[in-house]
Design an enzyme around this catalytic site. Structure first.
Site, PDB file in Angstrom:
ATOM      1  N   SER A 203       0.842  -1.192   0.000  1.00 52.52           N
ATOM      2  CA  SER A 203       0.000   0.000   0.000  1.00 52.52           C
ATOM      3  C   SER A 203       0.883   1.250   0.000  1.00 52.52           C
ATOM      4  CB  SER A 203      -0.963  -0.049   1.184  1.00 52.52           C
ATOM      5  OG  SER A 203      -2.001   0.888   1.052  1.00 52.52           O
ATOM      6  N   GLU A 331      -9.529  -5.228  -3.932  1.00 51.75           N
ATOM      7  CA  GLU A 331      -8.903  -4.246  -3.048  1.00 51.75           C
ATOM      8  C   GLU A 331      -9.921  -3.318  -2.382  1.00 51.75           C
ATOM      9  OE1 GLU A 331      -5.632  -3.865  -2.424  1.00 51.75           O
ATOM     10  OE2 GLU A 331      -4.501  -4.654  -4.128  1.00 51.75           O
ATOM     11  N   HIS A 388      -8.073  -5.418   0.245  1.00 47.50           N
ATOM     12  CA  HIS A 388      -6.807  -4.744   0.516  1.00 47.50           C
ATOM     13  C   HIS A 388      -6.218  -5.259   1.830  1.00 47.50           C
ATOM     14  CE1 HIS A 388      -3.984  -1.495  -0.150  1.00 47.50           C
ATOM     15  NE2 HIS A 388      -4.234  -0.946   1.031  1.00 47.50           N
TER      16      HIS A 388
END
Length: 455
Positions: A203, A331, A388
């Protein structure tokens, strides 16, 4: 610096430029020496708050390095509902620390230097810590016979406030660069090879890894890049937007406008908790539908971000450095996106830019390896899919540190096989191998990681 280590029973000791460090042997994954909470820069407090990182002063005797240091000041993560909550462990004093795991055999005199993975946590530049047990590097170090490093950096307003009038920009990026330089200079003491450093992260950490590899100030220290679920479009905030966010925070803190006499001194006197509360309110005020961007992020043109990351890769800034890059298949469910919009939102915020980076590398003849992580929890009452951060426990093998995390759910033998497969591929990449067929301009191979692919 060559290995300066020794092992006394269960106690490994190494010597770094600032002094001697005493770690511990972790036998859960083989003979791995762990050194935690190592300061790579001076505490960013007092006159050093809102200043570029400075070297940590030397110490006498052996410094205990058996316990992780504090995280950087932060509020609760917005992904707690997906990943699970953390007990606050932040302290501004001592937060610029890192952790090292290395095979015990690498500490022996004359041992061959091992490749190194320097990994940065995500958290939208607002939360996270390299010292959390989520990111324990022992299993990766043992599996790849390599050195693993995780590092903290300043977050939120303390790391990403943009006040060029006061010489403040991208302090979190400056911290990351300082951590990388520390590794480059000191990792030989742990048996690591400074000429074989992979910089990686997930990320915001993935954005950071690509930035470190493409910024001329740090690129020479990076030989390979690992980028997991990067949201590259939020790395490179417009300076005008960043300046407006800074003004908004100052208003919330009832401080004078940028350029005012004595502003920096007053900012340094604000209690950290008040800064966090102000930043949290700013996040509410600046939130926009469909956006995952935090109110403060790396500013384009500031330290570490001389140009947009995609432009830098397109024009050859990663040339000669292999890249492993990928995303999860859903995600955006972590950000409350469901239904018909999910696929397009995931592609827009994560997949499209990751694929573009891979294409740019392939077009220039580089070695890019692309994956999609698709393991879904079963049952999945919240409809998260492979959301995610879902790949993190599988990379580090830290399932037990995510109790009751909806993104993980129940773990069985097939999941553990998938974890071994995923981690083995990453360690093969870090150690110079070919994890799967390369992504080419005319053969865009993408490797799928899900329960059916585990072996």
């Amino acid at each position: 610096m060559t290995s300066s280590g020794e092992v006394r029973g269960n106690t490994p000791v190494v010597t770094v430029p600032a002094g001697r460090l005493r770690g511990v042997v972790d036998g859960a994954h083989g003979a791995v020496a762990a050194f935690r909470g190592i300061p790579y820069a001076a505490s960013p407090v007092g006159a050093l708050r809102f200043a570029a990182p400075r070297p940590y002063p030397a110490w006498d005797g052996e410094r205990d390095a058996t316990v992780a240091g504090p995280s950087a000041p932060q509020g609760p993560s917005r992904l707690e509902a997906v990943m699970g909550a953390r007990i606050p462990d932040w302290d501004e004093d001592g937060c610029l620390n890192l952790n090292v795991w290395t095979p015990v055999s690498a500490l022996a005199g004359g041992a061959r230097p091992r490749p190194v993975l320097v990994w940065f946590h995500g958290g939208a530049y607002t939360s996270g810590s390299g010292g959390w047990d989520w990111y324990d590097g022992a299993r990766l170090a043992a599996l790849g016979d390599m050195v693993v490093v995780t590092a903290n950096y300043r977050l939120g307003a303390l790391g990403w406030l943009y006040l060029p009038e006061e010489g403040i920009d991208n302090l979190g990026a400056r911290d990351q660069a300082a951590a990388l330089r520390w590794v480059h200079e000191a990792i030989g003491a742990f048996g690591g090879d400074p000429a074989r450093i992979t910089v990686g992260g997930q990320s915001a950490g993935a954005n950071s890894a690509v930035a470190l590899a493409t910024d001329p100030a740090t690129a020479a220290m990076v030989q390979r890049v690992l980028a997991q679920s990067g949201a590259f479009r939020i790395a490179g905030q417009d300076p005008g937007e960043a300046a407006e966010a800074a003004r908004g925070l100052l208003r919330l803190l009832e401080l004078p406008s940028p350029g005012s006499l004595g502003l920096l001194e007053r900012l340094r006197a604000v209690p950290a908790k008040e800064l966090l509360d102000g930043y949290a309110e700013l996040a509410v005020q600046t939130a926009r539908p469909g956006s995952i961007a935090p109110p403060m992020a790396p500013v384009l043109g500031g330290a570490g971000y001389p140009r947009p990351l995609l432009d830098a890769v397109r024009d050859g800034a990663l040339d000669g450095r292999p890249l492993l890059i990928g995303t999860t298949t859903e995600e955006m469910t972590a950000f409350q996106v469901r239904g018909p919009e999910l696929a397009a939102a995931t592609a827009r915020m994560f997949g499209a830019d990751s694929d573009a980076i891979a294409r740019y590398c392939a077009a220039r003849g580089g070695d890019a390896y692309v994956y999609r992580f698709g393991r879904r929890p079963d049952p999945d009452p919240e409809g998260l899919g492979a959301t995610h951060c879902a790949d993190l426990p599988f990379l580090f093998g830290t399932f037990d540190t995510f109790p009751d995390a909806p993104m993980l759910g129940a773990v069985d033998a097939a999941d553990r096989a998938l974890s071994r497969s995923f981690a083995a591929a990453v360690t093969a990449f870090v150690t110079g191998g070919t994890p799967w067929p390369v992504f080419e301009a005319d053969r865009r191979y993408v490797h799928d990681f899900d329960r059916s692919s585990a072996g």
